[in-house]
Design a protein around this motif. Sequence first.
Motif, mmCIF file in Angstrom:
data_model
loop_
_atom_site.group_PDB
_atom_site.id
_atom_site.type_symbol
_atom_site.label_atom_id
_atom_site.label_comp_id
_atom_site.label_asym_id
_atom_site.label_seq_id
_atom_site.Cartn_x
_atom_site.Cartn_y
_atom_site.Cartn_z
ATOM 1 N N ALA A 1 38.429 21.848 40.101
ATOM 2 C CA ALA A 1 37.718 23.108 40.341
ATOM 3 C C ALA A 1 38.726 24.207 40.645
ATOM 4 N N VAL A 2 38.367 25.416 40.290
ATOM 5 C CA VAL A 2 39.192 26.589 40.591
ATOM 6 C C VAL A 2 38.351 27.507 41.468
ATOM 7 N N PHE A 3 38.823 27.751 42.690
ATOM 8 C CA PHE A 3 38.053 28.478 43.697
ATOM 9 C C PHE A 3 38.788 29.761 44.056
ATOM 10 N N PRO A 4 38.374 30.924 43.514
ATOM 11 C CA PRO A 4 39.049 32.184 43.850
ATOM 12 C C PRO A 4 38.574 32.754 45.188
ATOM 13 N N VAL A 5 39.524 33.122 46.026
ATOM 14 C CA VAL A 5 39.213 33.722 47.319
ATOM 15 C C VAL A 5 40.106 34.938 47.522
ATOM 16 N N GLY A 6 39.615 35.904 48.267
ATOM 17 C CA GLY A 6 40.416 37.105 48.498
ATOM 18 C C GLY A 6 39.968 37.857 49.721
ATOM 19 N N SER A 7 39.802 39.164 49.572
ATOM 20 C CA SER A 7 39.378 39.995 50.691
ATOM 21 C C SER A 7 38.753 41.276 50.151
ATOM 22 N N THR A 8 38.085 41.982 51.036
ATOM 23 C CA THR A 8 37.634 43.345 50.786
ATOM 24 C C THR A 8 38.199 44.173 51.926
ATOM 25 N N GLU A 9 39.264 44.896 51.658
ATOM 26 C CA GLU A 9 40.017 45.558 52.719
ATOM 27 C C GLU A 9 40.778 46.749 52.149
ATOM 28 N N GLN A 10 41.244 47.596 53.047
ATOM 29 C CA GLN A 10 41.986 48.779 52.624
ATOM 30 C C GLN A 10 43.227 48.398 51.844
ATOM 31 N N HIS A 11 43.472 49.157 50.788
ATOM 32 C CA HIS A 11 44.712 49.058 50.026
ATOM 33 C C HIS A 11 45.269 50.459 49.785
ATOM 34 N N GLY A 12 45.260 51.252 50.851
ATOM 35 C CA GLY A 12 45.790 52.594 50.750
ATOM 36 C C GLY A 12 44.878 53.512 49.952
ATOM 37 N N PRO A 13 45.315 54.753 49.709
ATOM 38 C CA PRO A 13 44.463 55.744 49.055
ATOM 39 C C PRO A 13 44.342 55.579 47.542
ATOM 40 N N ALA A 14 45.155 54.713 46.930
ATOM 41 C CA ALA A 14 45.175 54.636 45.464
ATOM 42 C C ALA A 14 44.447 53.424 44.891
ATOM 43 N N LEU A 15 44.252 52.366 45.677
ATOM 44 C CA LEU A 15 43.681 51.124 45.161
ATOM 45 C C LEU A 15 42.322 50.833 45.777
ATOM 46 N N ALA A 16 41.461 50.216 44.992
ATOM 47 C CA ALA A 16 40.133 49.850 45.464
ATOM 48 C C ALA A 16 40.203 48.762 46.528
ATOM 49 N N LEU A 17 39.194 48.754 47.392
ATOM 50 C CA LEU A 17 39.114 47.769 48.472
ATOM 51 C C LEU A 17 39.079 46.336 47.949
ATOM 52 N N GLY A 18 38.575 46.144 46.745
ATOM 53 C CA GLY A 18 38.416 44.797 46.205
ATOM 54 C C GLY A 18 39.640 44.223 45.533
ATOM 55 N N MET A 19 40.780 44.884 45.658
ATOM 56 C CA MET A 19 42.009 44.449 44.988
ATOM 57 C C MET A 19 42.221 42.936 45.054
ATOM 58 N N ASP A 20 42.171 42.366 46.237
ATOM 59 C CA ASP A 20 42.567 40.968 46.417
ATOM 60 C C ASP A 20 41.599 39.993 45.771
ATOM 61 N N HIS A 21 40.293 40.215 45.964
ATOM 62 C CA HIS A 21 39.376 39.236 45.356
ATOM 63 C C HIS A 21 39.240 39.453 43.858
ATOM 64 N N VAL B 1 35.132 26.789 37.255
ATOM 65 C CA VAL B 1 35.465 27.897 38.155
ATOM 66 C C VAL B 1 34.293 28.190 39.075
ATOM 67 N N LEU B 2 34.568 28.211 40.366
ATOM 68 C CA LEU B 2 33.538 28.475 41.375
ATOM 69 C C LEU B 2 33.376 29.983 41.582
ATOM 70 N N PRO B 3 32.275 30.409 42.193
ATOM 71 C CA PRO B 3 32.095 31.834 42.520
ATOM 72 C C PRO B 3 33.173 32.311 43.487
ATOM 73 N N THR B 4 33.508 33.568 43.396
ATOM 74 C CA THR B 4 34.566 34.161 44.212
ATOM 75 C C THR B 4 34.098 34.422 45.639
ATOM 76 N N LEU B 5 34.965 34.103 46.595
ATOM 77 C CA LEU B 5 34.729 34.435 48.005
ATOM 78 C C LEU B 5 35.428 35.769 48.280
ATOM 79 N N PRO B 6 34.667 36.877 48.475
ATOM 80 C CA PRO B 6 35.275 38.212 48.472
ATOM 81 C C PRO B 6 35.687 38.762 49.833
ATOM 82 N N VAL B 7 35.385 38.068 50.920
ATOM 83 C CA VAL B 7 35.752 38.567 52.257
ATOM 84 C C VAL B 7 36.642 37.530 52.925
#
Length: 254
Positions: free
Chosen positions: A22-42, A60-66
């Motif tokens: 299985a492939v399990f994508p995980v990331g975050s929803t967080e600030q990435h400065g003024p130029a990048l979207a909050l969802g960069m990591d996920h 592939v499993l659903p993404t964990l975004p936080v």
Amino acid sequence: MSLLAEETTTTAADALEAADVAVFPVGSTEQHGPALALGMDHLAAEAFARTATDRQECIVLPTLPVGVSAHHRQFDGTLSVEPETFERYVTETLSSLADHGVRKAVVVNGHGGNTDALTRAARRLRDDRIAFAPPWNWWDGVDDLAADLFDEAGGHADAMESSLLWHLHDELVDPDALEAAEAGASDAWGESVHGASVGFDTIDFSDSGAVGRPTQADPEKGKQLFEAGSERLAALLEWLADRPLEDCWAAPHR
């Protein structure tokens, strides 16, 4: 291979039976400065994970975004959970997958703040012989290439991340804000005084939330990063698919 979330309970039976990893994508929803979207990591984790869709042995499993992002909490839009919450969520998700017979996984991670929790989850799953699930940080898979492409120590919303997101989702990068991001950025992650780390939160050392030199970002370089990282991930998935599960467990105590 398939995306588990797009299967029905009927078709999932065949998809899970065919899957070795299985492939399990995980990331975050967080600030990435003024130029990048909050969802960069996920978004990055999901993009890398979905390159496995051409592999018959993967699902592939659903993404964990936080994720674990409390150190960015002073910047608007940042979401975060406690490390223990994140660790438990990953552990229980992969445990439930093991109930369906898939007991090997790669956790594709897009956020450095998740790393410690993912390591603990992987150790617990292995110690209990539930699953073998090593985390894979995409930036570790491209560190040599990034060193050649960019002149920065970097660490967050830097040229490397900006380039990757620019390649994956150009609509989520504001090129006109890269100069502002760099003007308020620190050169490297953290702050130290007489050998003591005193930069507990990003705001302690970065006015813009960025760390590095984002003005060096380029979507073509992002494409190179994505292709290189995808190749490394593919090699890892192939290695894990070929590895017998019995060889994945911890050695017995002496």
